[in-house]
Design a protein around this motif. Structure first.
Motif, PDB file in Angstrom:
ATOM      1  N   SER A 187      12.072   5.014 -18.879  1.00  0.00           N
ATOM      2  CA  SER A 187      11.956   6.154 -19.311  1.00  0.00           C
ATOM      3  C   SER A 187      12.462   6.660 -20.818  1.00  0.00           C
ATOM      4  CB  SER A 187      12.255   7.569 -18.398  1.00  0.00           C
ATOM      5  OG  SER A 187      11.957   8.712 -18.868  1.00  0.00           O
ATOM      6  N   PHE A 246       6.015  13.360 -16.106  1.00  0.00           N
ATOM      7  CA  PHE A 246       6.457  12.363 -17.075  1.00  0.00           C
ATOM      8  C   PHE A 246       7.714  12.571 -18.143  1.00  0.00           C
ATOM      9  CE2 PHE A 246       2.963  10.276 -14.996  1.00  0.00           C
ATOM     10  CZ  PHE A 246       3.412   9.277 -14.298  1.00  0.00           C
ATOM     11  N   TRP A 288      13.698   8.907 -13.934  1.00  0.00           N
ATOM     12  CA  TRP A 288      12.655   8.754 -14.916  1.00  0.00           C
ATOM     13  C   TRP A 288      12.570  10.119 -15.699  1.00  0.00           C
ATOM     14  CZ3 TRP A 288       8.890   5.309 -16.752  1.00  0.00           C
ATOM     15  CH2 TRP A 288       7.936   6.037 -17.714  1.00  0.00           C
ATOM     16  N   ALA A 325      14.046  10.633 -19.739  1.00  0.00           N
ATOM     17  CA  ALA A 325      13.109  11.174 -20.679  1.00  0.00           C
ATOM     18  C   ALA A 325      13.924  12.200 -21.514  1.00  0.00           C
ATOM     19  CB  ALA A 325      11.810  11.904 -20.166  1.00  0.00           C
TER      20      ALA A 325
END
Length: 317
Positions: free
Chosen positions: A20, A41, A202, A206
């Motif tokens: 990520s 995401f 993840w 990010a």
């Protein structure tokens, strides 16, 4: 893929987090297209994932075992809090907001106060006990930005906002209520903790720009070394000598969370005087996240192996 991630200590968290971070570093807007994709995401869904994980871990915390959990993790977390408060006050008294060696007060406090609950969960799920895993919600209290903001406020004698801490406690308490009222619900929710670990990884990744992190260079390394020196010796002594446990939990709570990268910006919103330090602090903390995400699992694995070798050498009579 699953077997590959399991080869590394905490791999269910670390591999998604690093992947990520790579996407965020080179294509930060790739998944920002709105809807479910953006929620899943990017960092947009991070608080929801943490909230659900707190709920599931709370459901697995049997009220009859809570004393046992508090006796171990509660003592370790209280020890960590005491270290953070004392170290933060001393740092500001000695060096002021600008700090030393390019490490500002906000970078120092955000780093030493940090704990990565998802890495804690990954390591305890692999090397700990069910009681250790069920303490995830408690560990999560030290992950929210409100905690370093609280410590920063105490060291500065500024107003304290308790609402973010309360918002973390509510899912834990509701999960405990559901799990203790219905044992079948507790069993149903228990796997959710492990299932959500890669998604937390993840979401944390990010928020990490690897280029900025590496550019922090020497300061990023120094702040990581300070973090370990302040935390590990005392925590390991408390757990292994006073509590007579294996030391894995002390290592599991000794890593820097990706969420801590946002702390300097959040503190600057209420305290504009630290704005000049935000960029450098953010980069230093991000590098600390990367370094501790690699070093802490390695140390935990080494300690776990040593403990097992020691157990094999100790005869049972």
């Amino acid at each position: 893929m699953f077997n590959f991630m399991k080869k590394f200590p905490g791999g269910l968290l670390l591999v998604p987090m690093l992947l990520s971070a790579i996407f965020y570093t080179f294509a930060p807007n790739l998944f920002r297209i709105g809807g479910m994709t953006q929620a899943m995401f990017t960092t947009d869904g991070l608080n929801y994932v943490i909230g659900v994980t707190c709920f599931c871990s709370g459901a697995g915390l049997n009220i009859h075992r809570i004393g046992k959990v508090l006796k171990k993790q509660g003592v370790l977390l209280l020890t960590k809090i005491i270290i953070c408060v004392i170290a933060s006050i001393v740092f500001i008294q000695l060096f002021g907001q600008s700090g030393f060696l390019g490490i500002s007060a906000v970078a120092f406090i955000a780093t030493i106060c940090s704990t990565n609950p998802s890495l804690y969960l990954a390591l305890e799920d692999e090397m700990g006990t069910p009681d250790d895993v069920s303490a995830f919600g408690l560990v999560g209290l030290l992950c929210v930005p409100a905690y370093p903001m609280l410590i920063f406020g105490l060291s500065q004698a500024t107003a304290i906002d308790w609402m973010p801490i309360l918002s973390t406690l509510i899912p834990i308490l509701l999960g405990m209520l559901v799990g203790n009222l219905d044992e079948n619900m507790a069993k149903f929710l228990a796997p959710g903790v492990s299932v959500l670990t890669p998604f937390m990884g993840w979401s944390f990744g990010a928020n990490i720009n690897l280029i900025n992190a590496v550019q922090s260079g020497v300061q990023g390394v120094i702040i990581t070394i300070i973090f370990y020196i302040l935390m590990l010796p005392i925590l390991l002594y408390v757990e292994m000598k006073l509590l007579k446990k294996d030391g894995i939990s002390s290592l599991a709570i000794s890593s820097i969370a990706g969420m801590s990268v946002s702390v300097p910006t959040l503190i600057a919103q209420s305290n504009p005087s630290i704005q000049p330090f935000v960029a450098s602090a953010t980069a230093q903390i991000a590098f600390g996240v990367v370094l501790t995400s690699i070093i802490t699992p390695y140390l935990a694995k080494k300690l776990n192996t040593r403990n097992h070798v020691h157990d094999l050498k100790t005869p049972n009579f």
